[in-house]
Design a protein around this motif. Structure first.
Motif, PDB file in Angstrom:
ATOM      1  N   ALA A  73     -75.114  12.734  39.446  1.00  0.00           N
ATOM      2  CA  ALA A  73     -76.386  12.354  38.811  1.00  0.00           C
ATOM      3  C   ALA A  73     -77.485  12.318  39.864  1.00  0.00           C
ATOM      4  CB  ALA A  73     -76.245  10.971  38.178  1.00  0.00           C
ATOM      5  N   VAL A  74     -78.700  12.641  39.440  1.00  0.00           N
ATOM      6  CA  VAL A  74     -79.812  12.643  40.399  1.00  0.00           C
ATOM      7  C   VAL A  74     -81.125  12.258  39.720  1.00  0.00           C
ATOM      8  CG1 VAL A  74     -80.288  15.142  40.127  1.00  0.00           C
ATOM      9  CG2 VAL A  74     -80.935  13.980  42.248  1.00  0.00           C
ATOM     10  N   SER A  75     -81.946  11.489  40.450  1.00  0.00           N
ATOM     11  CA  SER A  75     -83.322  11.194  39.990  1.00  0.00           C
ATOM     12  C   SER A  75     -84.149  12.457  40.158  1.00  0.00           C
ATOM     13  CB  SER A  75     -83.994  10.158  40.890  1.00  0.00           C
ATOM     14  OG  SER A  75     -83.528   8.897  40.698  1.00  0.00           O
ATOM     15  N   TYR A  76     -84.804  12.911  39.090  1.00  0.00           N
ATOM     16  CA  TYR A  76     -85.598  14.146  39.221  1.00  0.00           C
ATOM     17  C   TYR A  76     -87.101  13.886  39.048  1.00  0.00           C
ATOM     18  CZ  TYR A  76     -86.149  14.755  34.145  1.00  0.00           C
ATOM     19  OH  TYR A  76     -86.495  14.594  32.829  1.00  0.00           O
ATOM     20  N   LYS A 132     -79.281  14.485  34.757  1.00  0.00           N
ATOM     21  CA  LYS A 132     -80.626  14.213  35.268  1.00  0.00           C
ATOM     22  C   LYS A 132     -81.051  12.807  34.839  1.00  0.00           C
ATOM     23  CE  LYS A 132     -83.495  16.755  31.820  1.00  0.00           C
ATOM     24  NZ  LYS A 132     -83.667  16.025  30.665  1.00  0.00           N
ATOM     25  N   VAL A 133     -81.737  12.141  35.762  1.00  0.00           N
ATOM     26  CA  VAL A 133     -82.128  10.749  35.507  1.00  0.00           C
ATOM     27  C   VAL A 133     -83.611  10.567  35.829  1.00  0.00           C
ATOM     28  CG1 VAL A 133     -81.788   8.355  36.261  1.00  0.00           C
ATOM     29  CG2 VAL A 133     -79.799   9.851  35.983  1.00  0.00           C
ATOM     30  N   MET A 154     -78.522   2.255  40.626  1.00  0.00           N
ATOM     31  CA  MET A 154     -79.272   2.200  39.358  1.00  0.00           C
ATOM     32  C   MET A 154     -79.364   3.593  38.725  1.00  0.00           C
ATOM     33  SD  MET A 154     -83.199   1.669  40.691  1.00  0.00           S
ATOM     34  CE  MET A 154     -84.164   3.077  41.287  1.00  0.00           C
ATOM     35  N   VAL A 155     -79.379   4.622  39.561  1.00  0.00           N
ATOM     36  CA  VAL A 155     -79.428   6.007  39.036  1.00  0.00           C
ATOM     37  C   VAL A 155     -78.098   6.317  38.340  1.00  0.00           C
ATOM     38  CG1 VAL A 155     -79.679   8.449  39.673  1.00  0.00           C
ATOM     39  CG2 VAL A 155     -81.025   6.698  40.862  1.00  0.00           C
ATOM     40  N   GLY A 156     -77.001   5.883  38.981  1.00  0.00           N
ATOM     41  CA  GLY A 156     -75.681   6.064  38.373  1.00  0.00           C
ATOM     42  C   GLY A 156     -75.582   5.279  37.067  1.00  0.00           C
ATOM     43  N   ALA A 157     -76.154   4.072  37.055  1.00  0.00           N
ATOM     44  CA  ALA A 157     -76.109   3.255  35.838  1.00  0.00           C
ATOM     45  C   ALA A 157     -76.841   3.963  34.699  1.00  0.00           C
ATOM     46  CB  ALA A 157     -76.730   1.886  36.109  1.00  0.00           C
TER      47      ALA A 157
END
Ligand code: KG4
Ligand code: ZN
Length: 337
Positions: A78-81, A109-110, A311-314
């Motif tokens: 997962a990644v913050s985009y 995508k997060v 938090m990104v994983g959450a």
């Protein structure tokens, strides 16, 4: 589900492995490297410098996060985009794409602001921690955002108000600069306030912009200007800096809490959920705790307030926003909803 999550939207390089735990999320590893110290001498973030620091840190940080984890057990990357700085975002997004491709794992995508909100679902091993009850009013306060959200359920969130100009975190950063305190402003303002005794009468008074206006709008740029004027005519001894910092912090907290209360009343919602870097603010947390019943108030643990990958994983586990191919492009101006 177990996820490797990556966060590089601004000046933190972070990686975490998290997994589902009942209705919440448990953190297995959580590694954060910050380039904030590098930016201190400029008094704020220099995007190009932040991006270069991301490149230096990304592989060591991920290596540390997966050190004792079997890659087979990871089900997705997962990644913050976005939102964030383009150069910084590119480092995380491209790294996540390469890992997903080489490990043959799906990519999730997060939205970085959704991730801040999802920090409230991190339970770790704390079986006492209560998962947020929705509907709730979400108060999302970070360096780039100050949003009030009506969170109807886990899928439906509506923007109902926020700042017209500076974000709350940005206001802290600018106020710190005015007072000669270091970047990032929130933590240094908080530190300056520590020496003020609770019964000290504060001679400084700042406005609470828009607090009595019957809408959910806020404004922090006038507050910054008022602080600047007051600071100009004040002898900035360390005692006065601490008192000015306290008055500024109190003004921001008063506005945020008043507008949250108005939102709760207007929408008939009993629960309030706090998120974002400014959620770490001591005065804001204390006043929220004394204004709301703890069974209706949801605040992330301090270590999950500032930018981090747990938090990104959450958010990835909660929202499952899979990207079917590897064409994910960062979006620096993505909105919270
Ligand atoms: O959420 P965040 O880590 O990054 C963004 O997504 O923007 O928020 C960073 C902001 C900075 O403006 C920083 O000054 C502020 O959060 N901040 C605080 C505190 N810790 C960080 N503001 C007030 N009090 C704090 N303790
Ligand atoms: Zn953030």
């Amino acid at each position: 589900m177990k996820v490797l999550a990556i966060e590089t939207t601004c000046d933190e390089t972070a990686a975490a492995v998290v997994e589902s735990f009942g209705d919440g999320v448990k953190v297995v590893t959580n590694v954060v490297a910050s380039s904030a110290l590098v930016h201190q001498k400029y008094g704020g973030i220099v995007p190009e410098v932040a991006a270069r620091e991301q490149i230096k840190s990304i592989i060591p940080v991920i290596n540390e996060a997966i050190e004792n984890i079997s890659i087979d057990s990871i089900e997705a990357v997962a990644v913050s985009y976005g939102p964030g700085l383009m150069g910084s975002l590119l480092v995380g997004v491209e790294t996540a794409k390469v890992l997903a491709k080489t490990w043959n794992k799906p990519l999730i995508k997060v939205n970085h602001m959704e991730a801040h909100i999802a920090a409230n679902w991190i339970v770790d091993n704390n079986t006492e921690k209560v998962i947020p009850q929705l509907p709730a009013i979400g108060l999302v306060v970070s360096g780039g955002h100050t949003d009030l959200l009506l969170m109807k359920n886990s899928k439906e969130k509506i923007w109902i108000g926020g700042t017209r100009d500076d974000a709350a975190g940005e206001a802290f950063d600018k106020a710190a600069r005015i007072l000669g305190l270091s970047y990032p402003g929130g933590p240094s303002i908080q530190k300056a306030i520590e020496v003020v005794q609770s019964d000290t009468i504060n001679p400084f008074v700042l406005p609470r912009p828009m607090i009595f206006e019957k809408n959910l709008e806020m404004s922090f740029s006038g507050l910054k200007a008022a602080l600047s004027k007051l600071a100009e005519k004040t002898d900035l001894t360390s005692e006065n800096v601490s008192l000015l910092a306290k008055e500024f912090n109190s003004a921001v907290a008063d506005v945020l809490i008043r507008k949250s209360l108005m939102a709760m009343e207007q929408y008939g919602v009993e629960n309030i959920l706090l998120a974002g870097g400014v959620a770490a603010n001591k005065i804001l947390r204390e006043r929220l705790l004394s204004s709301f019943d703890s069974s209706h108030l949801f605040i992330p643990e301090l270590k999950y307030c500032g930018d981090n990958a747990a938090m990104v994983g959450a958010a990835a586990i909660l929202n499952n926003d899979f990207v079917s191919n590897l064409t994910l492009i960062p979006n620096p101006s993505l909105m919270t909803v």
